[in-house]
Design a protein around this motif. Sequence first.
Motif, PDB file in Angstrom:
ATOM      1  N   ALA A 280       5.568 -11.195 -15.057  1.00  0.00           N
ATOM      2  CA  ALA A 280       6.782 -10.787 -14.349  1.00  0.00           C
ATOM      3  C   ALA A 280       6.462 -10.667 -12.862  1.00  0.00           C
ATOM      4  CB  ALA A 280       7.271  -9.452 -14.892  1.00  0.00           C
ATOM      5  N   VAL A 281       7.487 -10.802 -12.017  1.00  0.00           N
ATOM      6  CA  VAL A 281       7.285 -10.865 -10.571  1.00  0.00           C
ATOM      7  C   VAL A 281       8.213  -9.889  -9.857  1.00  0.00           C
ATOM      8  CG1 VAL A 281       7.437 -12.355  -8.527  1.00  0.00           C
ATOM      9  CG2 VAL A 281       6.572 -13.289 -10.689  1.00  0.00           C
ATOM     10  N   ILE A 282       7.665  -9.199  -8.884  1.00  0.00           N
ATOM     11  CA  ILE A 282       8.481  -8.474  -7.900  1.00  0.00           C
ATOM     12  C   ILE A 282       8.239  -9.156  -6.564  1.00  0.00           C
ATOM     13  CG2 ILE A 282       8.949  -6.287  -6.755  1.00  0.00           C
ATOM     14  CD1 ILE A 282       7.575  -4.864  -9.107  1.00  0.00           C
ATOM     15  N   THR A 283       9.305  -9.610  -5.935  1.00  0.00           N
ATOM     16  CA  THR A 283       9.165 -10.220  -4.622  1.00  0.00           C
ATOM     17  C   THR A 283      10.404  -9.896  -3.796  1.00  0.00           C
ATOM     18  OG1 THR A 283       8.506 -12.256  -3.467  1.00  0.00           O
ATOM     19  CG2 THR A 283      10.188 -12.480  -5.184  1.00  0.00           C
ATOM     20  N   THR A 284      10.382 -10.316  -2.548  1.00  0.00           N
ATOM     21  CA  THR A 284      11.475  -9.986  -1.638  1.00  0.00           C
ATOM     22  C   THR A 284      12.568 -11.033  -1.673  1.00  0.00           C
ATOM     23  OG1 THR A 284      10.072 -10.965   0.077  1.00  0.00           O
ATOM     24  CG2 THR A 284      10.178  -8.565  -0.005  1.00  0.00           C
TER      25      THR A 284
ATOM     26  N   LEU B  96      10.462  -1.189  -3.244  1.00  0.00           N
ATOM     27  CA  LEU B  96       9.351  -1.844  -3.948  1.00  0.00           C
ATOM     28  C   LEU B  96       8.767  -0.905  -5.000  1.00  0.00           C
ATOM     29  CD1 LEU B  96       7.420  -4.239  -4.209  1.00  0.00           C
ATOM     30  CD2 LEU B  96       6.081  -3.277  -2.314  1.00  0.00           C
ATOM     31  N   ALA B  97       8.555   0.345  -4.626  1.00  0.00           N
ATOM     32  CA  ALA B  97       8.030   1.323  -5.577  1.00  0.00           C
ATOM     33  C   ALA B  97       9.003   1.533  -6.740  1.00  0.00           C
ATOM     34  CB  ALA B  97       7.752   2.650  -4.867  1.00  0.00           C
ATOM     35  N   ALA B  98      10.292   1.555  -6.450  1.00  0.00           N
ATOM     36  CA  ALA B  98      11.290   1.735  -7.506  1.00  0.00           C
ATOM     37  C   ALA B  98      11.232   0.588  -8.519  1.00  0.00           C
ATOM     38  CB  ALA B  98      12.683   1.844  -6.893  1.00  0.00           C
ATOM     39  N   ALA B  99      11.042  -0.643  -8.029  1.00  0.00           N
ATOM     40  CA  ALA B  99      10.923  -1.783  -8.936  1.00  0.00           C
ATOM     41  C   ALA B  99       9.665  -1.665  -9.794  1.00  0.00           C
ATOM     42  CB  ALA B  99      10.916  -3.083  -8.140  1.00  0.00           C
ATOM     43  N   MET B 100       8.572  -1.208  -9.183  1.00  0.00           N
ATOM     44  CA  MET B 100       7.335  -1.004  -9.944  1.00  0.00           C
ATOM     45  C   MET B 100       7.539   0.047 -11.035  1.00  0.00           C
ATOM     46  SD  MET B 100       4.664  -0.969  -6.757  1.00  0.00           S
ATOM     47  CE  MET B 100       4.121  -2.466  -5.926  1.00  0.00           C
TER      48      MET B 100
ATOM     49  N   PHE C 183      12.185  -8.765 -10.311  1.00  0.00           N
ATOM     50  CA  PHE C 183      13.152  -8.117  -9.429  1.00  0.00           C
ATOM     51  C   PHE C 183      12.958  -8.571  -7.987  1.00  0.00           C
ATOM     52  CE2 PHE C 183      12.367  -4.998 -12.876  1.00  0.00           C
ATOM     53  CZ  PHE C 183      13.637  -5.023 -13.447  1.00  0.00           C
ATOM     54  N   LEU C 184      14.080  -8.746  -7.293  1.00  0.00           N
ATOM     55  CA  LEU C 184      14.087  -8.993  -5.855  1.00  0.00           C
ATOM     56  C   LEU C 184      14.347  -7.675  -5.151  1.00  0.00           C
ATOM     57  CD1 LEU C 184      16.228 -12.272  -5.659  1.00  0.00           C
ATOM     58  CD2 LEU C 184      13.745 -12.090  -5.422  1.00  0.00           C
ATOM     59  N   VAL C 185      13.568  -7.420  -4.085  1.00  0.00           N
ATOM     60  CA  VAL C 185      13.743  -6.188  -3.310  1.00  0.00           C
ATOM     61  C   VAL C 185      13.938  -6.557  -1.844  1.00  0.00           C
ATOM     62  CG1 VAL C 185      12.361  -4.813  -4.907  1.00  0.00           C
ATOM     63  CG2 VAL C 185      11.250  -5.913  -2.948  1.00  0.00           C
ATOM     64  N   PRO C 186      14.535  -5.663  -1.055  1.00  0.00           N
ATOM     65  CA  PRO C 186      14.696  -5.949   0.365  1.00  0.00           C
ATOM     66  C   PRO C 186      13.334  -6.029   1.071  1.00  0.00           C
ATOM     67  CG  PRO C 186      16.106  -4.115  -0.325  1.00  0.00           C
ATOM     68  CD  PRO C 186      15.152  -4.384  -1.448  1.00  0.00           C
ATOM     69  N   VAL C 187      13.300  -6.774   2.175  1.00  0.00           N
ATOM     70  CA  VAL C 187      12.050  -6.879   2.934  1.00  0.00           C
ATOM     71  C   VAL C 187      11.745  -5.556   3.640  1.00  0.00           C
ATOM     72  CG1 VAL C 187      12.310  -9.358   3.300  1.00  0.00           C
ATOM     73  CG2 VAL C 187      13.230  -7.769   4.993  1.00  0.00           C
ATOM     74  N   ARG C 188      10.458  -5.303   3.815  1.00  0.00           N
ATOM     75  CA  ARG C 188       9.954  -4.140   4.556  1.00  0.00           C
ATOM     76  C   ARG C 188      10.498  -2.815   3.995  1.00  0.00           C
ATOM     77  NH1 ARG C 188      10.683  -8.039   8.627  1.00  0.00           N
ATOM     78  NH2 ARG C 188      12.813  -7.345   8.993  1.00  0.00           N
ATOM     79  N   ASP C 189      10.648  -2.732   2.681  1.00  0.00           N
ATOM     80  CA  ASP C 189      11.218  -1.532   2.062  1.00  0.00           C
ATOM     81  C   ASP C 189      10.280  -1.059   0.951  1.00  0.00           C
ATOM     82  OD1 ASP C 189      12.700   0.427   0.756  1.00  0.00           O
ATOM     83  OD2 ASP C 189      14.613  -0.628   1.019  1.00  0.00           O
ATOM     84  N   ALA C 190       9.327  -0.199   1.319  1.00  0.00           N
ATOM     85  CA  ALA C 190       8.337   0.277   0.356  1.00  0.00           C
ATOM     86  C   ALA C 190       8.972   1.120  -0.734  1.00  0.00           C
ATOM     87  CB  ALA C 190       7.253   1.071   1.083  1.00  0.00           C
TER      88      ALA C 190
ATOM     89  N   ALA D  39       0.828  -1.211   0.000  1.00  0.00           N
ATOM     90  CA  ALA D  39       0.000   0.000   0.000  1.00  0.00           C
ATOM     91  C   ALA D  39       0.861   1.259   0.000  1.00  0.00           C
ATOM     92  CB  ALA D  39      -0.928  -0.012   1.210  1.00  0.00           C
ATOM     93  N   ASP D  40       1.944   1.246   0.780  1.00  0.00           N
ATOM     94  CA  ASP D  40       2.839   2.409   0.811  1.00  0.00           C
ATOM     95  C   ASP D  40       3.500   2.635  -0.547  1.00  0.00           C
ATOM     96  OD1 ASP D  40       2.223   2.842   3.461  1.00  0.00           O
ATOM     97  OD2 ASP D  40       4.051   1.901   4.254  1.00  0.00           O
ATOM     98  N   ALA D  41       3.902   1.550  -1.199  1.00  0.00           N
ATOM     99  CA  ALA D  41       4.502   1.663  -2.529  1.00  0.00           C
ATOM    100  C   ALA D  41       3.479   2.178  -3.543  1.00  0.00           C
ATOM    101  CB  ALA D  41       5.058   0.319  -2.980  1.00  0.00           C
ATOM    102  N   ALA D  42       2.241   1.711  -3.416  1.00  0.00           N
ATOM    103  CA  ALA D  42       1.185   2.196  -4.304  1.00  0.00           C
ATOM    104  C   ALA D  42       1.016   3.709  -4.161  1.00  0.00           C
ATOM    105  CB  ALA D  42      -0.125   1.487  -3.996  1.00  0.00           C
ATOM    106  N   ARG D  43       1.094   4.197  -2.949  1.00  0.00           N
ATOM    107  CA  ARG D  43       0.966   5.640  -2.708  1.00  0.00           C
ATOM    108  C   ARG D  43       2.098   6.405  -3.404  1.00  0.00           C
ATOM    109  NH1 ARG D  43       0.783   5.289   2.314  1.00  0.00           N
ATOM    110  NH2 ARG D  43      -1.494   5.331   2.573  1.00  0.00           N
ATOM    111  N   LEU D  44       3.315   5.883  -3.312  1.00  0.00           N
ATOM    112  CA  LEU D  44       4.458   6.537  -3.948  1.00  0.00           C
ATOM    113  C   LEU D  44       4.316   6.542  -5.469  1.00  0.00           C
ATOM    114  CD1 LEU D  44       7.329   5.005  -1.762  1.00  0.00           C
ATOM    115  CD2 LEU D  44       6.547   7.387  -1.731  1.00  0.00           C
ATOM    116  N   VAL D  45       3.881   5.409  -6.024  1.00  0.00           N
ATOM    117  CA  VAL D  45       3.762   5.299  -7.480  1.00  0.00           C
ATOM    118  C   VAL D  45       2.621   6.178  -7.997  1.00  0.00           C
ATOM    119  CG1 VAL D  45       3.195   3.723  -9.372  1.00  0.00           C
ATOM    120  CG2 VAL D  45       4.821   3.018  -7.603  1.00  0.00           C
ATOM    121  N   LYS D  46       1.502   6.142  -7.292  1.00  0.00           N
ATOM    122  CA  LYS D  46       0.344   6.904  -7.764  1.00  0.00           C
ATOM    123  C   LYS D  46       0.576   8.413  -7.715  1.00  0.00           C
ATOM    124  CE  LYS D  46      -3.683   3.883  -7.372  1.00  0.00           C
ATOM    125  NZ  LYS D  46      -4.391   4.392  -8.568  1.00  0.00           N
ATOM    126  N   ALA D  47       1.516   8.842  -6.883  1.00  0.00           N
ATOM    127  CA  ALA D  47       1.847  10.270  -6.859  1.00  0.00           C
ATOM    128  C   ALA D  47       2.403  10.712  -8.210  1.00  0.00           C
ATOM    129  CB  ALA D  47       2.863  10.548  -5.750  1.00  0.00           C
TER     130      ALA D  47
END
Length: 375
Positions: free
Chosen positions: A300-304, A330-334, A320-327, A217-225
């Motif tokens: 395609a998959v984005i996961t931790t 995650l947003a950057a990969a999106m 892409f693999l992203v670090p855990v608990r890092d919105a 949800a936090d990543a969605a907020r960053l992307v939607k901005a």
Amino acid sequence: MKTLAIISIQAFSLVNFRGPLIQALVATGTRVYALAPDYSDELRQQVKALGAEPVDYDFSRTGMNPLRDAFDALKLALVLRRLRPDVTLGYFIKPVVFGTLAAWLARVPQRVTMIEGLGYVFTENGEAWSRKRRLLRAGVSWLYRLALSRAYRVIFLNKDDLAEFVHGGLVDPAKVSCLGGIGIDLNEWSESPPCTQPITFLLAARLLREKGIVQYADAARLVKAQYPAVRFVLLGGLDPNPGSLQRAEVQAWVDENLLEWPGHVPVQPWLAQTSVYVLPSYYREGVPRSTQEAMAMGRAVITTDAFGCRETVDDGVNGFLVPVRDATALAAAMLRFIETPDLIKTMGHQSRLLAEARFDVHVVNARLLEVLELR
């Protein structure tokens, strides 16, 4: 004719996650009993259609009442004494622990367990462990050690969980096998063109905090901005697990226009309208089935870069693999998929190729039958 008893805590999973295995076992001439405590008439008929015999037994799926669980294990031992299987196969934590102990009491010759992830008790949540949770982990570890000492074979889905149990002294390394995922039917989950208008991200999971839903949800907020037309879909129902989100939290994201939340619905129709599958989990997964399904459909998959999850992505190849608990990560990969949309198709096709190489249920079940010594 050999006889095998599959011990589950959830009848639904016997059909949806063990159906191809049951059919493969029946095809070898094995008589299969399918044990679950929550059969409906419909699920009972579906299990019969697979060729197995549904058997009821009493057990609580959730809750941590050791006296009740011990009593239920004794009753399960009586059921197994009556059925007299040559082999038992337990999965989910309670069948692994109490099902194995019950099979040992019932003198079943070969007691096989499958550990499909370590779950809430072993999941680091980024905070200091409470005294209650430390005691819970110690108690569950003791139960695992007790039960697995009486197992004939112990199957893990990923090497991280196997290593933790071996190094922690919870299981004899001579007993273990690593399966690498339970697999899916690649014909049922066939490749289809990804949706790109609009670009749509999907997460399907039980609504547990440890599945990374807050970060989604936090990543969605960053992307939607930056890209307000991008869709973010969340599939899944509320859960009795201690890590579950509350309805009000999820509804707040919906009201903010961050996420669409249809609830607990069939995943396949939603994957068909998805560009990229996302699972930002730090839960102790085995090898997530939802990701395998998405890969098979060419997503395609984005996961931790976390236990179990990392088994599904070759970083930079099918996602892409992203670090855990890092919105933010995650947003950057999106954003990479949004700003280079050709990756959606090319990485999606690589996902399908990886699914064919690693997660074909028929290949996986052939290996599993060898472990069960039923080929």
